[in-house]
Each structure stands twice: as structure tokens, then as C-alpha cells.
Design an enzyme around this catalytic site. Sequence first.
Site, PDB file in Angstrom:
ATOM      1  N   GLU A 159      77.926  43.570  29.419  1.00 31.81           N
ATOM      2  CA  GLU A 159      77.384  43.932  30.732  1.00 31.81           C
ATOM      3  C   GLU A 159      78.110  43.170  31.838  1.00 31.81           C
ATOM      4  OE1 GLU A 159      74.147  42.041  32.595  1.00 31.81           O
ATOM      5  OE2 GLU A 159      73.281  41.413  30.688  1.00 31.81           O
ATOM      6  N   LYS A 201      64.821  35.503  28.680  1.00 27.70           N
ATOM      7  CA  LYS A 201      64.847  34.359  29.582  1.00 27.70           C
ATOM      8  C   LYS A 201      63.466  33.701  29.617  1.00 27.70           C
ATOM      9  CE  LYS A 201      68.457  36.592  32.308  1.00 27.70           C
ATOM     10  NZ  LYS A 201      68.515  37.848  31.528  1.00 27.70           N
TER      11      LYS A 201
END
Length: 312
Positions: free
Chosen positions: A24, A158
Amino acid sequence: MLVVIIAEEVRTALREGRGVVALESTIISHGLPSDSSARVARQIEAAVRESGAVPATIAIVGGQVRIGLDDNALDQIATNGSVVKSSIRDLASVIVSGVLGATTVASTAYLAHRAGIQVFATGGLGGVHRGAGQSFDESADLTALAHTPVALVCAGVKSILDVSATLERLETLSVALVGYRSAKFPGFYIQDSGYAVPWVAQSATEIADTMVARNALGLEQALVVANPIPDGKEMPRELHKTTLAAALKSLQDNKITGKDVTPFLLGFFHEHTDGVSLQANIDLVVNNARLAGDIATAFPAALAGAMSDSFS
């Protein structure tokens, strides 16, 4: 008219049945400081190559979908301050407007799958945000992975997210989850988020075999490979805990919402940990790229072995 440009190296590898790893570009544009992001992007690509696979960083440049970036395009994504963070819903508008677009986990997975790439590496997976019971703030990554049959290597989600709720959503969406040599679900900067994974794979070959089995079953969901940050590289737990608390308070004070949340919180960590979180971010994404390269390299042999077994 939609124009998709697949880099010649990537096209050749796909045609010859060799390993390719999608990467990405939001990591480059929004996840790292611009003065180092191009250098780190090349480190990530180099880690894929070290495993014998071909990297394919994905972005939108000049109204065109690029599957594999040349040096000029990579530098633009890394240094141009106007790059738009582009999830699936944004792709058409970004293409028509002609602006630079950096792809998220969701849009990278979607475009990689359309290009025939089956393995994808990122840093951390998006998920359910804290307080989502009131805000309904949930990353598009989750629903995209429910309909995109790629193998995604990540360092968990995260730690700024609601990890428990994210794992519940992955289960509800039937997105498969396997830990790499660890039964602990990682928390991005740290090796253990406090939650477990349902399955553990001990090798890239085992993951490639799992991909083959899932493809044979016709499953449309992704396979998420949770790869903890390497030993000795995670943030000190107390520093992580205090920085996270301060970051969440700052997020609330500044009324940051939606797709701006993750870049804000990552930036806060980078600014308030004297470079510790930045180095951890680099270490984990390079580690993920290396494992993804190993998986992509092992996949053709696993596929050939499965075909041979079916005719025995």
C-alpha cells in the site's frame, strides 16, 4: 476510461507464475515523515526482493491506477503534500480528478486482487475505533477484506484501536486469522495486544498451503496473517501505555474524526516518543514485507503440489 498500468516487472512475474507482493502507498504518504518515507518505501520493496518476490506498490498517479511504481511516481507519493488518502469509495473520484492518490489497506487489497496479486503486506490493519458504539467509526479495511481473497500480512491492528471489537468483527465477517509463529495477536508497536489468535502457522509454506486450501474452497474472504514486530524491536510497554493515553486525549481535544484519526495518532506517537515509534513502525513493516515475500515465493510451489495431488 479506466487506465490500469501494471509495471513490466510485475506483469512478467504474474505471467510466469512467480511471487508478487502488493504494497500500500498510504504508508508512504501518511504513515511516515516525508523526509524519510521514500527511503523507507525502497527498504520495504527491497525486503520483498530479498525473499525472491517482486514488489508492487500501488497508487493513483495522473488519473491512472499504477500497479508497481517507478522512482518518479514513488517520490511523488512520498513527498507531495497534497496526496489524497484513497479508500475504495474514493478511487473513482481520485481517478477522474487526476490528483495523486495513496491507497489504503482496503483499496490496495481490492486493486491487487483485480490485478491477480494474491499476497499483500502492510503495517497494521485498520479496525474498529474506540467509542465506535456511539460514532460507528470502523475502518473500511474490515468490510473490504470480507470480499477480497488476498493473504494480508500485518503486525495486527494499531493499538490505538479497539482491538477486542476488531477481532469480533473479523470473526463475524468470516475473515480468517492466523498468527505467524505466535499465538498472541500483536498490537502494532508491541508484540502482544493481550488477545489470542485462533490458529498459528510455523512457516511461510504452511501459510501458502492455507491459501491454496482456501482458494479451493472458493472462499471470498481474506486471510489475515498476524506477524508480531521482531524481538527486541517493540516499544517499551510503559512508553507505549503513556503515549497512547496522551494521544487519545489529544484526539478528543482536537475533535479529530474519520479517516484523519489514524494519521493524527501515528503522527502523535512519532512526535512524542523521540523516534522510538517511528523506528518500530519501520521495523515492523519491513518485517511484514519480508514474510509476505516468503509467502508469495512459496505459493506457486504449494499450488503446483495441490494440483499434482488432485491428479494422483
